[in-house]
Design a protein around this motif. Structure first.
Motif, mmCIF file in Angstrom:
data_model
loop_
_atom_site.group_PDB
_atom_site.id
_atom_site.type_symbol
_atom_site.label_atom_id
_atom_site.label_comp_id
_atom_site.label_asym_id
_atom_site.label_seq_id
_atom_site.Cartn_x
_atom_site.Cartn_y
_atom_site.Cartn_z
ATOM 1 N N LYS A 27 0.843 -1.209 0.000
ATOM 2 C CA LYS A 27 0.000 0.000 0.000
ATOM 3 C C LYS A 27 0.876 1.256 0.000
ATOM 4 O O LYS A 27 0.738 2.136 0.844
ATOM 5 N N ARG A 28 1.749 1.337 -0.998
ATOM 6 C CA ARG A 28 2.733 2.421 -1.005
ATOM 7 C C ARG A 28 2.724 3.181 -2.328
ATOM 8 O O ARG A 28 2.768 2.590 -3.399
ATOM 9 N N TYR A 29 2.637 4.513 -2.193
ATOM 10 C CA TYR A 29 2.829 5.418 -3.324
ATOM 11 C C TYR A 29 4.218 6.051 -3.213
ATOM 12 O O TYR A 29 4.735 6.242 -2.102
ATOM 13 N N HIS A 30 4.790 6.388 -4.354
ATOM 14 C CA HIS A 30 6.042 7.143 -4.368
ATOM 15 C C HIS A 30 5.767 8.482 -5.037
ATOM 16 O O HIS A 30 5.200 8.541 -6.134
ATOM 17 N N ILE A 31 6.149 9.564 -4.354
ATOM 18 C CA ILE A 31 5.867 10.921 -4.822
ATOM 19 C C ILE A 31 7.166 11.630 -5.143
ATOM 20 O O ILE A 31 8.135 11.555 -4.377
ATOM 21 N N GLN A 32 7.179 12.329 -6.282
ATOM 22 C CA GLN A 32 8.280 13.220 -6.620
ATOM 23 C C GLN A 32 7.721 14.614 -6.879
ATOM 24 O O GLN A 32 6.717 14.759 -7.581
ATOM 25 N N VAL A 33 8.382 15.610 -6.297
ATOM 26 C CA VAL A 33 8.023 17.001 -6.518
ATOM 27 C C VAL A 33 9.248 17.687 -7.127
ATOM 28 O O VAL A 33 10.257 17.886 -6.442
ATOM 29 N N GLN A 34 9.167 18.010 -8.398
ATOM 30 C CA GLN A 34 10.307 18.630 -9.085
ATOM 31 C C GLN A 34 10.027 20.111 -9.300
ATOM 32 O O GLN A 34 9.051 20.489 -9.949
ATOM 33 N N ALA A 35 10.884 20.944 -8.731
ATOM 34 C CA ALA A 35 10.741 22.399 -8.837
ATOM 35 C C ALA A 35 11.774 22.939 -9.814
ATOM 36 O O ALA A 35 12.975 22.667 -9.672
ATOM 37 N N GLU A 36 11.319 23.714 -10.797
ATOM 38 C CA GLU A 36 12.188 24.303 -11.814
ATOM 39 C C GLU A 36 12.279 25.814 -11.608
ATOM 40 O O GLU A 36 11.354 26.444 -11.100
ATOM 41 N N GLY A 37 13.399 26.392 -12.027
ATOM 42 C CA GLY A 37 13.561 27.846 -11.995
ATOM 43 C C GLY A 37 13.798 28.398 -10.609
ATOM 44 O O GLY A 37 13.371 29.513 -10.293
ATOM 45 N N LEU A 38 14.495 27.634 -9.774
ATOM 46 C CA LEU A 38 14.759 28.082 -8.407
ATOM 47 C C LEU A 38 15.819 29.179 -8.381
ATOM 48 O O LEU A 38 16.773 29.156 -9.167
ATOM 49 N N ARG A 39 15.655 30.095 -7.435
ATOM 50 C CA ARG A 39 16.630 31.171 -7.258
ATOM 51 C C ARG A 39 16.868 31.439 -5.779
ATOM 52 O O ARG A 39 17.024 32.579 -5.363
ATOM 53 N N ARG A 40 16.877 30.370 -4.980
ATOM 54 C CA ARG A 40 17.067 30.524 -3.535
ATOM 55 C C ARG A 40 18.081 29.498 -3.038
ATOM 56 O O ARG A 40 18.266 28.439 -3.655
ATOM 57 N N ASP A 41 18.709 29.799 -1.925
ATOM 58 C CA ASP A 41 19.675 28.880 -1.328
ATOM 59 C C ASP A 41 18.990 27.677 -0.682
ATOM 60 O O ASP A 41 19.567 26.589 -0.606
ATOM 61 N N THR A 42 17.781 27.902 -0.182
ATOM 62 C CA THR A 42 17.030 26.817 0.450
ATOM 63 C C THR A 42 15.593 26.844 -0.060
ATOM 64 O O THR A 42 15.064 27.900 -0.413
ATOM 65 N N VAL A 43 14.987 25.683 -0.077
ATOM 66 C CA VAL A 43 13.581 25.544 -0.467
ATOM 67 C C VAL A 43 12.908 24.637 0.559
ATOM 68 O O VAL A 43 13.420 23.551 0.869
ATOM 69 N N THR A 44 11.793 25.080 1.085
ATOM 70 C CA THR A 44 11.087 24.320 2.112
ATOM 71 C C THR A 44 9.821 23.700 1.529
ATOM 72 O O THR A 44 9.000 24.401 0.925
ATOM 73 N N PHE A 45 9.690 22.398 1.731
ATOM 74 C CA PHE A 45 8.495 21.664 1.305
ATOM 75 C C PHE A 45 7.632 21.396 2.543
ATOM 76 O O PHE A 45 8.148 21.110 3.616
ATOM 77 N N GLN A 46 6.327 21.489 2.355
ATOM 78 C CA GLN A 46 5.424 21.407 3.511
ATOM 79 C C GLN A 46 4.184 20.596 3.156
ATOM 80 O O GLN A 46 3.647 20.711 2.045
ATOM 81 N N LEU A 47 3.721 19.762 4.091
ATOM 82 C CA LEU A 47 2.477 19.014 3.913
ATOM 83 C C LEU A 47 1.365 19.729 4.669
ATOM 84 O O LEU A 47 1.559 20.164 5.813
ATOM 85 N N PRO A 48 0.175 19.895 4.081
ATOM 86 C CA PRO A 48 -0.927 20.567 4.781
ATOM 87 C C PRO A 48 -1.286 19.882 6.093
ATOM 88 O O PRO A 48 -1.221 18.650 6.217
ATOM 89 N N ALA A 49 -1.700 20.702 7.046
ATOM 90 C CA ALA A 49 -2.142 20.178 8.339
ATOM 91 C C ALA A 49 -3.634 19.872 8.352
ATOM 92 O O ALA A 49 -4.129 19.256 9.296
ATOM 93 N N TRP A 50 -4.343 20.317 7.319
ATOM 94 C CA TRP A 50 -5.784 20.067 7.270
ATOM 95 C C TRP A 50 -6.253 20.052 5.823
ATOM 96 O O TRP A 50 -5.544 20.477 4.912
ATOM 97 N N THR A 51 -7.460 19.548 5.649
ATOM 98 C CA THR A 51 -8.064 19.430 4.326
ATOM 99 C C THR A 51 -9.196 20.440 4.196
ATOM 100 O O THR A 51 -10.118 20.430 5.022
ATOM 101 N N PRO A 52 -9.173 21.329 3.206
ATOM 102 C CA PRO A 52 -10.291 22.265 3.023
ATOM 103 C C PRO A 52 -11.629 21.527 2.939
ATOM 104 O O PRO A 52 -11.751 20.506 2.259
ATOM 105 N N GLY A 53 -12.603 22.064 3.665
ATOM 106 C CA GLY A 53 -13.911 21.426 3.740
ATOM 107 C C GLY A 53 -14.102 20.579 4.981
ATOM 108 O O GLY A 53 -15.222 20.194 5.315
ATOM 109 N N TRP A 54 -12.988 20.296 5.685
ATOM 110 C CA TRP A 54 -13.059 19.487 6.918
ATOM 111 C C TRP A 54 -12.150 20.163 7.941
ATOM 112 O O TRP A 54 -10.939 20.095 7.817
#
Length: 586
Positions: A27-54
């Motif tokens: 029961k496993r998915y593999h996720i890739q998030v590829q960001a293009e055109g970066l211009r920063r020393d660091t990039v922070t990825f974040q998962l939502p704490a809640w779902t809109p509508g709930w």
């Protein structure tokens, strides 16, 4: 050290997501998030704490594992977890970064909040699976689903030509709000006007899909007509007719909805089991586009308090039976019964005398009732009743020329024009302007006080006779939590009521009263006891057995039946026809 650009500059020009069904047995998915055109020393990825509508903070980050980050040519980059649900990548000057992780498909009920995966089906809800770049929610996105051979993909995001499993979205909010159905499912399509509408079904008896879908298309056509046209380019109804008995529910999305039902509902599409379909469809207008300003763009990091959830949910529920009657799927009798049931629920709920409707909305995050309200008061329930009364108020002041749907249409036009949600007080201002009369007293009473509503008076103005019956009952002074039928769990206790005085609390599981197992006391068996009678009760709290003494109290139970006035005026008759969607009302 490389200078950072201004904070207003999005760090990524384009973000591409890949969701791979990696290992069905695990029961496993593999996720890739590829960001293009970066211009920063660091990039922070974040998962939502809640779902809109709930409006419940969730812990979906517990399903994520095996994190990595790479630059061009697969060069490993430094990755550090910087918060409960945040991960920061040091770019080392790279303009392209790929953040990868696994997601465990934790859902066992085939619902809509968590990812699901079995040998034939998958379901991918955005907020529980797709991390976003904290500083770049407005960057355009694409998403590609990699599935086993023979599987299909359905999503209400924009299809990318020539790539049947790839979709695009203007930003993260839009992308994540469209879940994806993967696997072996049935898809039935219809064009309503110029808008393609699809019904995607998993589970249940497939020979009954066509009849069910026909009812759904009628609902869609009626809703589009009632609310002045489709505000979406496409729409998908996802139905999970789950094999296990657990819950019935739905969740709205920008261009679709996901609804979980018992397969038995397929046997006979009727107003009772189609009401949730109409409710979720109306959300395509009310909430997803006509929305409070705080509900878009979304802050996924914290509880977002909104005073108008009564309008977002209760008024949406008010329109559900109207859509069914407009679609020819329900009668005026059903419409009256639907309103009467909600009125009875409100008037038998003592919380209405201590919690305002605005508080039930804004304090939902503190509730024990799982996104229904606060302090025992449901903003769905009282919001529906207030919606009914407001509709009548508008119609009687305008000779039935203006109804509550006109408030929705006006708010929709404003939200589309500005690209923003409505501000506090805007519902009242729009209604007042359309009514051509001061409605401040109505709104103050309905939203910001615990005074009783002018139900009989206003329903009479709407051509409706109220028949009330009253009886005295023995009470424990509790609201039960029936989410697990095998337990008599208390959701909340009435302040100063019998249970509260006996020391009971929300979350306690009552095992027996007066030596009798509580299961034998449900379904009206409490009538064997009299108010003032004292019994010993046994309950479980945090795994420990406890005993106490309880003295039964007395409550007055009101029930309501609604019917057309025997001798209505022409205006009253027109208003009732318009309210119920069973006549022209002209």
């Amino acid at each position: 050290m490389q200078a950072q650009p201004p904070l207003s500059t999005p760090p990524a020009a384009q973000i591409a997501y890949t969701v791979q069904v990696a290992e069905v047995s695990q029961k496993r998915y593999h996720i890739q998030v590829q960001a293009e055109g970066l211009r920063r020393d660091t990039v922070t990825f974040q998962l939502p704490a809640w779902t809109p509508g709930w409006y419940v903070l969730r812990s979906n980050e517990g399903n994520l594992s095996n994190f990595s980050a790479r630059g061009p040519s697969q060069k490993p980059l430094r990755l550090q977890q910087t918060g409960i649900r945040t991960w920061t990548v040091t770019t080392e000057g790279a303009s392209r970064v790929t953040f990868s992780y696994d997601v465990r498909a934790s859902d066992t009920d085939f619902g809509f909040f968590e990812p699901y995966l079995d040998s034939e089906h998958g379901f991918v809800p955005g907020p529980a699976t797709l991390a976003y770049i904290a500083e770049s929610k407005e960057s355009p996105c694409t998403i590609t689903y990699q599935v086993p051979e023979g599987w299909k993909v359905a999503s209400a995001n924009t299809p990318v030509p020539g790539k049947p499993a790839t979709f695009s979205a203007p930003n993260y909010d839009a992308l994540t709000d469209q879940p994806a159905e993967l696997g072996k499912f049935t898809r039935i399509e219809r064009t309503l006007g110029e808008v393609p509408v699809s019904v995607v079904i998993v589970g249940g008896d497939s020979t009954r899909y066509a009849r069910w879908s026909e009812s759904v298309f009628k609902i869609a056509q009626a809703g589009i007509k009632l609310l002045g046209g489709a505000p979406f380019e496409r729409y998908i109804f996802f139905f999970h007719f789950a094999r296990t008995e657990s819950f019935t529910g739905g969740l709205e999305h920008l261009n679709g909805t996901v609804i979980r039902l018992d397969p038995n509902n397929l046997r006979q599409p009727d107003p009772e089991n189609l009401s949730i379909v109409a409710h979720e469809f109306v959300h395509a207008w009310n909430v997803k586009r006509i929305r409070p300003a705080a509900l878009g763009p979304f802050d996924y990091t914290r509880a977002v308090r909104v005073k108008d959830l009564w309008f977002a949910e209760g008024v949406t529920d008010y329109f559900a039976p109207r859509v069914l009657t407009e679609a020819g799927l329900a009668s005026q009798r059903f419409w009256l019964g639907y309103q009467a049931e909600q009125l009875t629920q409100l008037m038998t709920n003592p919380a209405r005398r201590r919690v305002t409707l605005e508080d039930a909305s804004s304090k939902v995050w503190e509730s024990q009732d799982e996104s229904q309200g606060f302090g025992g008061l449901s903003y769905y329930n009282k919001g529906l009743v207030v919606g009914l009364l407001l509709d009548i108020e508008l119609r009687q002041k305008t000779n039935n020329k203006v109804g509550l749907e006109d408030v929705l249409k006006t708010l929709l036009a404003q939200c589309i024009k500005t690209g923003k949600g409505y501000s506090d007080g805007e519902i009242e201002r729009v209604a007042t302007r359309l009514a051509g009369a001061d409605l401040s007293a109505f709104f103050t009473r309905a939203l910001r006080s615990t005074d009783e509503l002018p139900i009989v008076e206003l329903l009479a103005a709407g051509g409706i006779q109220v028949d009330e019956s009253v009886r005295k009952n023995t009470t424990l002074g509790v609201i039960w939590d029936f989410s697990n039928p095998s337990q008599a769990r208390i959701a909340s206790v009435e302040p100063n009521g019998p249970a509260a005085q006996a020391g009971l609390q929300g979350g306690d599981v009552v095992l027996s009263l007066g030596g009798q197992a509580l299961d034998s006391l449900l379904g009206g068996a409490l009538t064997r006891y009299q108010p003032g009678e004292r019994v010993i009760l046994t309950f479980r709290r945090d795994g420990a057995l406890q005993q106490g003494s309880l003295t039964f109290g007395e409550e007055t139970e009101h029930s309501y039946r609604l019917r057309p006035l025997a001798r209505p005026t022409p205006l009253q008759a027109r208003i009732l026809a318009s309210l119920s969607g069973t006549g022209s009302g002209s």
